[in-house]
Design a protein around this motif. Structure first.
Motif, mmCIF file in Angstrom:
data_model
loop_
_atom_site.group_PDB
_atom_site.id
_atom_site.type_symbol
_atom_site.label_atom_id
_atom_site.label_comp_id
_atom_site.label_asym_id
_atom_site.label_seq_id
_atom_site.Cartn_x
_atom_site.Cartn_y
_atom_site.Cartn_z
ATOM 1 N N ASP A 234 -26.716 -17.031 49.025
ATOM 2 C CA ASP A 234 -25.262 -16.894 49.039
ATOM 3 C C ASP A 234 -24.764 -15.915 50.088
ATOM 4 O O ASP A 234 -23.556 -15.794 50.307
ATOM 5 C CB ASP A 234 -24.768 -16.423 47.663
ATOM 6 N N TRP A 235 -25.675 -15.224 50.738
ATOM 7 C CA TRP A 235 -25.276 -14.191 51.698
ATOM 8 C C TRP A 235 -25.472 -14.631 53.147
ATOM 9 O O TRP A 235 -25.099 -13.904 54.067
ATOM 10 C CB TRP A 235 -26.108 -12.923 51.477
ATOM 11 N N GLN B 68 -22.043 -6.232 55.244
ATOM 12 C CA GLN B 68 -21.774 -7.329 54.319
ATOM 13 C C GLN B 68 -22.017 -6.910 52.869
ATOM 14 O O GLN B 68 -21.211 -7.202 51.979
ATOM 15 C CB GLN B 68 -22.669 -8.516 54.695
ATOM 16 N N TYR B 69 -23.130 -6.232 52.643
ATOM 17 C CA TYR B 69 -23.434 -5.779 51.274
ATOM 18 C C TYR B 69 -22.397 -4.766 50.813
ATOM 19 O O TYR B 69 -21.998 -4.769 49.653
ATOM 20 C CB TYR B 69 -24.835 -5.161 51.239
ATOM 21 N N HIS B 70 -21.981 -3.920 51.728
ATOM 22 C CA HIS B 70 -21.017 -2.885 51.351
ATOM 23 C C HIS B 70 -19.671 -3.496 50.962
ATOM 24 O O HIS B 70 -19.042 -3.072 49.977
ATOM 25 C CB HIS B 70 -20.831 -1.898 52.506
ATOM 26 N N VAL B 71 -19.251 -4.503 51.694
ATOM 27 C CA VAL B 71 -17.959 -5.134 51.405
ATOM 28 C C VAL B 71 -17.957 -5.736 50.002
ATOM 29 O O VAL B 71 -17.023 -5.559 49.230
ATOM 30 C CB VAL B 71 -17.634 -6.221 52.463
ATOM 31 N N ARG B 72 -19.047 -6.403 49.667
ATOM 32 C CA ARG B 72 -19.063 -7.086 48.368
ATOM 33 C C ARG B 72 -19.564 -6.204 47.232
ATOM 34 O O ARG B 72 -19.248 -6.438 46.078
ATOM 35 C CB ARG B 72 -19.971 -8.318 48.441
ATOM 36 N N ARG B 73 -20.414 -5.224 47.567
ATOM 37 C CA ARG B 73 -21.074 -4.472 46.496
ATOM 38 C C ARG B 73 -20.839 -2.970 46.539
ATOM 39 O O ARG B 73 -21.343 -2.248 45.681
ATOM 40 C CB ARG B 73 -22.593 -4.700 46.570
ATOM 41 N N TYR C 231 -31.578 -14.940 49.179
ATOM 42 C CA TYR C 231 -30.264 -14.453 49.618
ATOM 43 C C TYR C 231 -29.358 -15.601 50.056
ATOM 44 O O TYR C 231 -28.532 -15.441 50.953
ATOM 45 C CB TYR C 231 -30.446 -13.408 50.732
#
Lengths: 355, 355
Positions: B14-15, B204-209, B12
């Motif tokens: 990049d996260w 964070q995942y929701h914002v990008r994905r 992970y």
């Protein structure tokens, strides 16, 4: 996106010889880390690649879960309502876990005394009926074989052939991770099912995929070394309870596997085993004593000048987590000190040591 | 063939918000199973999907390894030679493991007494200097904060921001496995770092994905429930040692996360925790008591009519392995019996029970 990991029977379905009636029971066992150990390799002389296959990260804390997913899945599919095994501990916990998952009754026979606390707690936690037999492991094994022949209770000891089918998946995983088989595989040998299963797995992968074959360094504890001595050991004794076995169920196969591979089976002392256990933990990998036997054997052979590791890719199998036997740590660790809750006391203590 | 799994910082990369000087230290933590629990869901009323994220299968036996790979990697890159933490046990083992892996000195302060055996053994096994402080967890925490401000010793308690960076990866894994966030996430709340980290990760995942956001059901033990009571608890008491914390380091963030998510933080009794621990083990998943709190809370809310699970996809976080606290099993399990090594004795005992 690849499908989520669904356990060994699904992942290696085409490689396992299981009956069509098998009903998969999984706790998502397997898929364990292969940890590179470059600093430990340096300490052992250097010039080679060393990896630890950390089988303690299976659901019940040992490699036994690989075989148990297969054995319990077959038993459930066959329609039995109860499973039984004799065990020094790891098999008991694993059988209990998978029987619980399947909704089956689990009965585990253990030899009286000397079974590590963490292991017994597991079998009890998973709800198995645990029965201590006034006798040795071999007595317990004879009993479960007999009762499973007379009653519809599935035997899930390593005599169960499906156990080996499941266990061989560890060889597949190693090849999948490294891209090929390693040059050497070092592992503890007790009941000898695991070394037999690895050899089956590596051969099978090699036939279909040309993944190569490792040489096997099987390692017994000196006080429980029937395959080194050439005869059964009536009263096996070793700190490595998981390999304290005097009459291995798969002894002949293990000897054949070691020889076919161009390797060998040796013995190391309890001191060597505990020293390697401590050393592994000092590199961040805490295993139960038996799990350190493979690497202790490697170190033993290198020190004796009988093993030139240079240029080799070596995998050591660590079969169970250190948490399985927490008490043993007291033998070689520095016990905690007690200090007042003051910065001065703490600083004094820490700086004195660093000086 | 995909590259072998190389740990959370690589997977992970990049996260995670880690400094450029970070030097990855990994034991191949993370990548833990998300186990479907359909039978347990039925027992709790049915009509919903239930999964357990089995964090006990991290290298040191708990979820703490996720944060520790980040914290120790940062500390190593920064050039410190020692790390320190206060811990009720799981953090201690994890810090000791990763410090060992990195070749750093590890100092762990524990409150005197009441730390589960398996956990202390871990810190000692990995070679940490373990110091019992004559005081509470909060006293120990105050001391390590103070000493890390005065000396070049890295604080790796959950106050360390990199811990949260590592811990949030569990949210990423859940989304990766399910294809999206679950509807609800149930988890124990002690020091409150974990619930905070999950919420960071899911957002964070929701914002990008666009993976969606779960509602959070955080569960404290009734005897250590400062976030439910609204004030610190001076002498927290619970059988769930991993969440026996009276002044959570991330309390405000945890409350905010639960509220933002549309969820809540509740408390359950020790009896409810132990009952759920037993129940989970009876389904093949053995966890330490604290780990059962999330599901105990879910069961509590369903039974009280405050939670309609129907049609929901629910993930429960089980933070540590049952092997961390084997002694507690004696509270609710059936102890082993002893029998003579005879088939007759065994058959009589087993058939009598089956009848």
């Amino acid at each position: 996106m690849p499908a989520p990991y669904a356990g060994l029977l699904e992942r290696y379905h085409d490689w396992l010889d299981l009956p069509a009636y098998t009903r998969p029971v999984t706790l998502l066992e397997g898929n364990t880390p292969l940890i590179p150990m470059p600093r430990l390799a340096e300490e052992l002389g250097g010039g080679f690649e060393l990896y630890v296959k950390y089988e303690g990260l299976n659901p019940s804390g040992s490699f036994k879960d690989r075989g148990m997913t297969a054995a319990i899945s077959e038993a459930l599919g066959r329609g039995v309502r109860a499973v039984i095994c004799a065990s020094t501990g790891n098999t008991a916990a694993s059988a209990a876990a998978y029987a619980a998952r399947a909704g089956l009754r689990a009965i585990v026979l253990i030899p009286q005394g000397k079974v590590a606390l963490g292991k017994l707690a597991g079998a009890l936690a998973y709800g198995a009926e645990v029965i201590q037999i006034e006798g040795s492991f071999d007595d317990a094994l004879a009993l479960v074989v007999e009762i499973s022949q007379k009653y519809p209770i599935a035997l899930v000891n390593s005599l169960n052939p499906y156990r080996l089918e499941g266990q061989k998946t560890a060889a597949f995983e190693i090849c999948d991770t490294l891209g090929s088989a390693p040059d050497w595989l070092c592992l503890p040998v007790g009941n000898a099912g695991n070394i037999t299963a690895y050899w089956m797995g590596f051969r099978q992968y090699h036939v279909r995929r040309g993944s190569g074959l490792p040489r096997l360094l099987g390692v017994q504890a000196a006080g429980a070394a029937p395959l080194v001595l050439g005869h059964p050991v009536e009263k096996p004794e070793t700190v490595a309870t998981a390999i304290r076995i005097g009459r291995p169920a798969r002894g002949e196969q293990a000897l054949a596997a070691a020889e076919e591979s161009g390797g060998r089976i040796i013995a190391v002392s309890d001191d060597e085993i505990l020293t390697m256990q401590r050393r592994l933990a000092a590199h961040g990998v805490w295993v139960e004593p038996a799990s350190a036997a493979g690497l202790a054997g490697l170190a033993h052979e290198i020190a004796a000048g009988r093993f030139n590791p240079r240029g080799q890719r070596i995998v050591a199998i660590c079969t169970g987590h250190g948490l399985k036997d927490p008490d043993i740590v007291a033998r070689w660790s520095t016990p905690p000190r007690t200090l007042p809750a003051s910065l001065q006391a703490l600083t004094d203590a820490l700086l004195r040591e660093a000086a």
